[in-house]
Motif scaffolding. Structure first.
Motif, PDB file in Angstrom:
ATOM      1  N   ASP A 231      73.336 -96.489  55.986  1.00  0.00           N
ATOM      2  CA  ASP A 231      72.637 -97.432  55.121  1.00  0.00           C
ATOM      3  C   ASP A 231      72.737 -96.959  53.686  1.00  0.00           C
ATOM      4  O   ASP A 231      71.964 -96.127  53.242  1.00  0.00           O
ATOM      5  N   PHE A 232      73.694 -97.487  52.951  1.00  0.00           N
ATOM      6  CA  PHE A 232      73.863 -97.119  51.548  1.00  0.00           C
ATOM      7  C   PHE A 232      73.215 -98.202  50.691  1.00  0.00           C
ATOM      8  O   PHE A 232      73.797 -99.240  50.448  1.00  0.00           O
ATOM      9  N   ASP A 233      72.021 -97.942  50.254  1.00  0.00           N
ATOM     10  CA  ASP A 233      71.294 -98.950  49.510  1.00  0.00           C
ATOM     11  C   ASP A 233      71.094 -98.509  48.077  1.00  0.00           C
ATOM     12  O   ASP A 233      70.259 -97.657  47.795  1.00  0.00           O
ATOM     13  N   GLU A 234      71.837 -99.120  47.172  1.00  0.00           N
ATOM     14  CA  GLU A 234      71.724 -98.717  45.778  1.00  0.00           C
ATOM     15  C   GLU A 234      70.416 -99.229  45.194  1.00  0.00           C
ATOM     16  O   GLU A 234      69.978 -98.785  44.160  1.00  0.00           O
TER      17      GLU A 234
ATOM     18  N   THR B 290      70.070 -92.844  55.612  1.00  0.00           N
ATOM     19  CA  THR B 290      71.231 -92.244  54.955  1.00  0.00           C
ATOM     20  C   THR B 290      70.901 -91.536  53.650  1.00  0.00           C
ATOM     21  O   THR B 290      71.362 -90.434  53.387  1.00  0.00           O
ATOM     22  N   LYS B 291      70.064 -92.166  52.828  1.00  0.00           N
ATOM     23  CA  LYS B 291      69.760 -91.586  51.533  1.00  0.00           C
ATOM     24  C   LYS B 291      69.153 -90.196  51.678  1.00  0.00           C
ATOM     25  O   LYS B 291      69.571 -89.250  51.013  1.00  0.00           O
ATOM     26  N   ALA B 292      68.173 -90.081  52.579  1.00  0.00           N
ATOM     27  CA  ALA B 292      67.545 -88.783  52.798  1.00  0.00           C
ATOM     28  C   ALA B 292      68.534 -87.820  53.441  1.00  0.00           C
ATOM     29  O   ALA B 292      68.552 -86.629  53.134  1.00  0.00           O
TER      30      ALA B 292
ATOM     31  N   VAL C  90      71.722 -87.664  53.074  1.00  0.00           N
ATOM     32  CA  VAL C  90      72.666 -87.145  52.076  1.00  0.00           C
ATOM     33  C   VAL C  90      72.014 -85.989  51.327  1.00  0.00           C
ATOM     34  O   VAL C  90      72.619 -84.948  51.083  1.00  0.00           O
TER      35      VAL C  90
ATOM     36  N   ILE D  50      79.728 -91.504  46.721  1.00  0.00           N
ATOM     37  CA  ILE D  50      79.107 -91.033  47.964  1.00  0.00           C
ATOM     38  C   ILE D  50      79.664 -91.815  49.145  1.00  0.00           C
ATOM     39  O   ILE D  50      79.969 -91.253  50.203  1.00  0.00           O
TER      40      ILE D  50
ATOM     41  N   ILE E 105      68.791 -88.843  62.539  1.00  0.00           N
ATOM     42  CA  ILE E 105      68.017 -90.082  62.537  1.00  0.00           C
ATOM     43  C   ILE E 105      67.394 -90.393  61.177  1.00  0.00           C
ATOM     44  O   ILE E 105      66.759 -91.419  61.007  1.00  0.00           O
ATOM     45  N   LEU E 106      67.613 -89.514  60.212  1.00  0.00           N
ATOM     46  CA  LEU E 106      67.104 -89.814  58.878  1.00  0.00           C
ATOM     47  C   LEU E 106      67.860 -90.988  58.275  1.00  0.00           C
ATOM     48  O   LEU E 106      69.045 -91.148  58.520  1.00  0.00           O
TER      49      LEU E 106
ATOM     50  N   ASP F 243      67.045 -99.624  46.436  1.00  0.00           N
ATOM     51  CA  ASP F 243      65.727 -99.611  47.053  1.00  0.00           C
ATOM     52  C   ASP F 243      64.633 -99.330  46.046  1.00  0.00           C
ATOM     53  O   ASP F 243      63.488 -99.103  46.395  1.00  0.00           O
TER      54      ASP F 243
END
Lengths: 184, 466
Positions: free
Chosen positions: B49-52, B25-27, B29, B78, B22-23, B54
């Motif tokens: 959620d791949f957010d370049e 995506t960034k965390a 990874v 990634i 449930i984290l 944030d």
């Protein structure tokens, strides 16, 4: 001189534990790992799959005190608090809103270690919605922490070498930016 | 006496797994490096959620810098790693609910990666898709035309397999005209028309769409919406169309439409039988015309458009509530019911045309009708020239008692035209009618009564002695 009706009533009250005493709410008794005994309301106790299975499967009488060796008393207090509230709010109109408000209060002053203990207990007692809630609270807490912090918190042993880790970090800088420079 | 355990037992794997899933995506990874056991757990979550971007501050001051280009490449790696992981057979059944990809340094070289990504998520029946591909600052110095060429293009092929989408958000992309060419239509026809039309549409399950900073090819918006038979909410922000084209919306399912800061010249909404809410906010100097017609359920209109010149609202719900703030509006046409609450702020309005649809008798009787009509006229009839189209002269026959107790609704109007059906030619002879008109608009210096279709029969009535 008591009337026959009164006599009947008093006899009913005194009938054995497994007798059908309809007016008294059923209680389930458990004993925690640190020796304390708790009386739970039946409806709250039945929210915990582990307890439910114990009593339902083999038709064990409610007289039996169920041992919960892996649960500390303070943990059980918290679990009872949450489940009672959940059962109370379950059928209300503003369920989600009120539950959210309660949840925010509930975790407000909890340390990460407390949350982890509770997640353990939620897992052991098999209370799905409580486990989901605690896991979300833990996830929210660790989402901007670095790997070392989480390893320490979860008690995970690091089996990556220093080089492997450094290389992984340079390959995915995106994942390692903007972290809390936090304490443990 | 039992001993309170002071050593906390380690977190069970089940719980750790659940937390990692449930984290964001960034965390997640990052947590691949907790230990080898948890490497790659993040790849099987249902929400990616791949957010370049944030960390917005980081990208606004981008200089052309090889490091930055490299970082972007690593970011894409990634995403591709995730794709690779998913290609493995055993992971093909994992649920994918939501996929978000936001780039801040998109370059044309990423085109193939995006294609691959989209093709994969559609294969996995993704429900919510959010793609934002902001061009790298490297290209900001180029002309608009050239930059446009760098945008990622969404075409029929892109969306060919997107049937499961329910929510679509697109930003910084270019949308091509999705209309089938003659050749394509012929080919489908030849394959046999046993397929119901809806399955041939690209986005049959789409309920909500948000488009921001999107570039539309000619007619692209129209045909995009025609591919969405169940769409309920549409929101357009800062979108551009080729040659400042029109925004034409035709949709029988749409309930809510919002258009903000887009640069089309005309906004036309037609046959939107379920549309309930319409909002336009724009200081674009391009926007000249807004026309809404055949929207019988439209209950709420909010237009805030600095340079709008012409507004037409017709066939809306009888409980319409409209707030219109258009300082440069020249003409306003309204067809509907006097029960509607219309508030217009347009100090330079030259002509107001009002088509009153209702029947006097069908309105709970004259008791309710006249006060409502009076209020309605007061709100809507403030320009210098007002043209009223009515079905029956009785619609304006304000009773004497009423006239004595209430003030005139059209007190500022200088030129009033009342248009009625042909059969009511002689109405100007009815004194009651003349009195009613005189009360309605006391300051006019010109009154014309005319027929439908053309004001051929014009009578300049003298209102002296009233």
């Amino acid at each position: 001189m008591s009337t026959p009706a009164e006599n009947e009533a008093s006899i009913k009250q005194e009938s054995g534990p497994s007798g059908t005493v309809q007016d008294k709410p059923k209680k389930i008794v458990v004993r925690t790992g640190d020796g304390e005994v708790f009386e739970l309301k039946e409806e709250v106790a039945m929210e915990m799959e582990t307890i439910k299975t114990f009593f339902m499967e083999d038709n064990i009488s409610y007289e039996t005190v169920m041992p919960l060796t892996n649960v500390d008393s303070w943990e059980l207090v918290k679990v009872i608090e949450y489940c009672s509230k959940y059962v109370e709010l379950k059928n209300k109109e503003n369920f989600h809103k009120e539950l959210k408000a309660f949840q925010d209060e509930f975790v407000k002053s909890m340390s990460p270690k407390t949350l982890l203990s509770l997640s353990n207990v939620a897992n052991y007692l098999e209370i799905k919605y409580f486990l989901d809630f605690i896991c979300q609270a833990i996830a929210d807490h660790i989402k901007s922490k670095d790997v070392e912090y989480v390893r320490e918190l979860f008690g995970v042993e690091n089996d990556f070498t220093e080089e492997e880790y450094e290389m992984a970090k340079t390959e995915a800088p995106w994942a390692h930016e903007n972290l809390d420079k936090d304490l443990y | 006496m039992s001993v309170v355990s002071s050593i906390r037992p380690p977190l069970p794997d089940l719980v750790t797994h659940q937390i990692l899933q449930i984290l964001p995506t960034k965390a997640a990874v990052r947590m691949s490096f907790l230990s080898k056991q948890w490497d790659g757990v993040w790849c099987s979550t249902p929400v990616l959620d791949f957010d370049e971007g944030d960390d917005p501050g980081k990208y606004d001051n981008d200089h052309i810098d090889l490091n930055k280009i490299l970082e972007h490449r690593k970011f894409i790696n990634i995403v591709e790693k995730w794709l690779e992981f998913c290609e493995q057979e055993q992971h093909k059944q994992v649920l994918l609910n939501k996929f978000r990809l936001r780039m801040m340094r998109y370059v044309p070289g990423d085109y193939d990666s995006i294609d691959k990504c989209l093709s994969y998520v559609f294969e996995r029946n993704v429900k919510e898709l959010d793609i934002s591909l902001r061009i790298s600052r490297l290209f900001w110095g180029f002309s608009w035309q050239i930059r446009l060429g760098f945008y990622y293009c969404v075409s029929r092929t892109t969306l060919a397999n997107a049937k499961t989408l329910t929510v679509l958000k697109l930003e910084y992309v270019r949308i091509k005209n999705l209309r089938l060419t003659k050749k394509q239509r012929r080919r489908i026809k030849n394959l046999g028309s046993s397929m119901p039309v809806d399955t041939r549409l690209l986005l049959p399950n789409l309920k909500t769409m948000y488009l921001k900073n999107v570039q539309f090819d000619k007619h692209a918006l129209l045909y995009l919406i025609l591919e969405c038979p169940s769409i309920q909410g549409l929101s357009l922000t800062s979108c551009h169309c080729e040659n400042s084209d029109d925004f034409h919306v035709i949709s029988s399912s749409l309930k809510s439409l919002e258009i903000e800061h887009c640069d089309s010249r005309i906004i036309l909404v037609d046959e939107a039988v379920n549309l309930e809410s319409f909002t336009v906010s724009s200081n674009s100097s391009f926007l000249d015309y807004i026309t809404l017609c055949d929207c019988p359920n439209l209950k709420y209109i909010n237009v805030d458009a600095e340079h709008l010149k012409h507004l037409t609202v017709s066939e809306t719900h009888d409980c319409l509530k409209a707030t219109i703030n258009t300082p440069n509006l020249v003409t306003f046409s309204f067809e509907g019911f006097s029960k509607s609450k219309i508030l217009v702020k347009a100090p330079n309005l030259k002509v107001t045309r009002v088509f009153l649809d209702e029947e006097v008798l069908g309105f709970n009787g004259p008791f309710r009708y006249f006060p409502t009509l009076r209020d309605f006229l007061e709100h809507i009839g403030f320009s210098k020239r007002v043209v009223l189209y009515i079905n029956d002269f009785k619609a304006l026959l304000f009773p004497e008692d009423f006239r004595k107790n209430f003030s005139s609704p059209l007190y500022g109007v200088k030129h009033l035209v009342v248009v009625m059906p042909n059969s009511q030619k002689e109405v100007s002879d009815i004194p009651e009618f003349r009195h009613a008109l005189g009360w309605m608009a006391p300051s006019i210096n010109q009154l014309s009564l005319g027929e439908e279709n053309h004001q051929q029969y014009l009578a300049n009535i003298s209102l002296e002695g009233l």
